[in-house]
Write a protein that holds these residues in place. Structure first.
Motif, PDB file in Angstrom:
ATOM      1  N   SER A   1       0.849  -1.189   0.000  1.00 25.34           N
ATOM      2  CA  SER A   1       0.000   0.000   0.000  1.00 25.34           C
ATOM      3  C   SER A   1       0.883   1.237   0.000  1.00 25.34           C
TER       4      SER A   1
ATOM      5  N   LEU B   1       1.233   5.211   1.107  1.00 25.18           N
ATOM      6  CA  LEU B   1       0.683   6.112   2.109  1.00 25.18           C
ATOM      7  C   LEU B   1       0.059   7.358   1.493  1.00 25.18           C
ATOM      8  N   ASP B   2       0.370   7.625   0.204  1.00 25.42           N
ATOM      9  CA  ASP B   2      -0.239   8.769  -0.469  1.00 25.42           C
ATOM     10  C   ASP B   2      -1.362   8.354  -1.420  1.00 25.42           C
TER      11      ASP B   2
ATOM     12  N   THR C   1      -7.138   5.278   1.882  1.00 28.79           N
ATOM     13  CA  THR C   1      -6.354   5.968   2.900  1.00 28.79           C
ATOM     14  C   THR C   1      -5.592   5.002   3.799  1.00 28.79           C
ATOM     15  N   SER C   2      -4.445   5.451   4.261  1.00 33.30           N
ATOM     16  CA  SER C   2      -3.638   4.637   5.171  1.00 33.30           C
ATOM     17  C   SER C   2      -4.326   4.447   6.517  1.00 33.30           C
ATOM     18  N   GLU C   3      -5.325   5.280   6.809  1.00 31.07           N
ATOM     19  CA  GLU C   3      -6.073   5.139   8.051  1.00 31.07           C
ATOM     20  C   GLU C   3      -6.826   3.811   8.118  1.00 31.07           C
TER      21      GLU C   3
ATOM     22  N   TRP D   1      -3.000  -2.261  10.632  1.00 33.97           N
ATOM     23  CA  TRP D   1      -1.606  -2.420  11.022  1.00 33.97           C
ATOM     24  C   TRP D   1      -1.413  -3.559  12.030  1.00 33.97           C
TER      25      TRP D   1
ATOM     26  N   THR E   1       4.618  -0.806   3.088  1.00 34.75           N
ATOM     27  CA  THR E   1       4.057   0.500   2.766  1.00 34.75           C
ATOM     28  C   THR E   1       5.145   1.399   2.219  1.00 34.75           C
TER      29      THR E   1
ATOM     30  N   GLU F   1       6.099   5.561   0.847  1.00 30.75           N
ATOM     31  CA  GLU F   1       5.686   6.961   0.982  1.00 30.75           C
ATOM     32  C   GLU F   1       4.885   7.412  -0.232  1.00 30.75           C
TER      33      GLU F   1
ATOM     34  N   HIS G   1       8.474  -0.659   6.193  1.00 30.07           N
ATOM     35  CA  HIS G   1       8.047   0.665   5.791  1.00 30.07           C
ATOM     36  C   HIS G   1       9.249   1.416   5.256  1.00 30.07           C
TER      37      HIS G   1
END
Length: 449
Positions: free
Chosen positions: A246, A248-249, A254-256, A260, A273, A275, A335
């Motif tokens: 995934s 994050l942008d 959404t990363s929300e 996790w 993940t 950036e 990450h």
């Protein structure tokens, strides 16, 4: 590369188009005149589950299919109902949580080609469907490995996110237009199953889901449909090696919504993940001729096929361990930081793992021989997976580092192109704004003061 189509009929009368890719570079011809694989073919079969309104002709799907075929694998794209140029032949169409079609296709392929390992790749809403299916079937699935790319994870959270900013609202409206086009293709069927007037007036995904998806799926409300179809709560039930990627942008997912903790708790899951990457592009290099996640998936499957994890007959999933007895840091999670380095949770045990029954029995005997003071420490050590499995995620970490460095170059290039192409319009407007904004500061009256 050549496509071959196979029409698959479901038990409820639905019609699915299975598009196979023939690779001319493969030494043994995999396809016969009836466009079907030989039953004794042992090459892995990659099953692609596209995203919302995507099909085998969608550019990223074709790129993925051809890339996998070039590795010598057999590839089949499982088009959703009503896509791929086939009509809807039953009173049902697919949605974000509909796993029955995927299950039927996978069972069919496993029956037709029992000696061929099956691997699956889901993208966007297809990734959500894939993860949900893997959890529902658990150890009974014939899939030996999978990858979920840019999954929305929680449809309810993503629905809220898509109404948050102007960019998200733009995407929301664009997707709604695609859904309406899909509906108009099958107006003869959907006009009598849905609130057709509401479908025609839809300006967002939620509007369409309220008028069509929830109605055909027999959900009481749209939120009920979103909650029941989300795969975030299904991650803990995945029993096969699963690579999740995934960005994050991501402007849509959404990363929300990323689960996790659930991914960390399940040692069968690798969550990566980045950036940057957006929703599925992950373009590589300044010319953007390739897609990074496609190569990452290929290398993950290569490593998986060369490991013992591809043989699961006598193995038990670690995900069956009680979550309360498992450290949250025992699952692989990587990450990419801005400096290109990898940040991992529990890096010493960041491995895909399925414990063999014999290993569990041996560990139990060892625990019986130690004293009570060492028992707690031993329990934590037993959860660490075999060192050889670390090789599976090593290529992923390598590509993550490469992607981070290449993305920074691409972002600067895109920024330069954006400034050059928009300056004829933005320049005069900015100049006019600045003159009006600061003209009082340089007026004769202000100078005298």
């Amino acid at each position: 590369m050549h496509w071959f189509r196979q029409i698959f009929m479901t038990s409820d009368g639905g019609t699915l188009a299975l598009d196979w890719v023939e690779n001319a570079k493969v030494k043994k011809q995999a396809f016969q005149t009836n466009d079907a694989l030989q039953r004794d073919d042992k090459n892995p079969i990659i099953i692609i589950i596209p995203g919302l309104t995507s099909e085998s002709n969608t550019p990223y799907v074709k790129h993925l299919a051809f890339n996998m075929a070039n590795r010598g694998w057999n590839v089949v794209v499982s088009n959703h109902r009503g896509l791929g140029g086939v009509s809807i032949t039953s009173d049902c169409f697919y949605n974000g949580g509909w796993t029955e079609d995927v299950r039927k296709v996978i069972d069919h392929l496993h029956c037709q080609f029992p000696q061929a390992p099956l691997l699956a790749v889901g993208t966007s809403i297809g990734a959500n469907i894939l993860v949900k299916y893997l959890a529902e079937d658990g150890i009974n699935t014939p899939i030996t490995g999978a990858a979920a790319i840019c999954s929305p994870w929680d449809l309810l959270i993503c629905d809220r996110f898509m109404n948050r900013r102007l960019v998200q609202k733009f995407y929301n409206k664009a997707i709604a237009i695609g859904l309406k086009d899909y509906a108009h293709l099958h107006e003869a069927v959907l006009s009598r199953l849905t609130n057709w007037e509401g479908v025609k007036k839809s300006v967002s995904v939620r509007d369409f889901d309220d008028s069509a998806t929830r109605v055909v799926g027999n959900y009481e409300t749209v939120d009920t449909y979103y909650k029941c179809s989300s795969s975030s709560n299904s991650v803990k039930g995945v029993t096969v090696p699963l690579l999740c990627i995934s960005a994050l942008d991501d402007p849509l997912c959404t990363s929300e919504a990323i689960p996790w903790d659930e991914c960390r708790l399940n040692t069968n899951v690798v969550l990566a993940t980045t950036e940057h990457g957006g929703h599925l592009p992950f373009f590589e290099g300044l010319t953007a001729k390739s897609v990074w996640w496609v190569r990452a998936v290929g290398e993950f499957f290569d490593a998986l096929q060369s490991s013992s994890l591809s043989h699961r007959e006598n193995e038990v999933s670690v995900s069956s361990v009680n979550a309360l007895d498992t450290s949250i840091d025992h699952a692989p999670y990587v990450h990419v930081l801005q400096n290109g380095m990898i940040s991992a949770v529990g890096e010493e045990v960041a491995e895909i793992g399925i414990l063999n029954k014999e290993n569990v029995d041996q560990d139990k005997k060892e625990e019986d021989t130690i004293n009570a003071e060492q028992e707690k420490v031993s329990t934590e050590i037993d959860l660490i997976q075999p060192q050889k499995i670390v090789d599976i995620i090593a290529p992923v970490k390598k590509r993550l580092n490469q992607l981070s460095r290449q993305n920074r170059k691409s972002m600067w290039l895109l920024a330069y192109v954006a400034i050059v192409t928009t300056w004829p319009v933005v320049g005069p407007a900015l100049s006019f704004f600045l003159r009006r904004r600061f003209r009082n500061l340089f007026s004769p009256a202000s100078v005298k003061r």
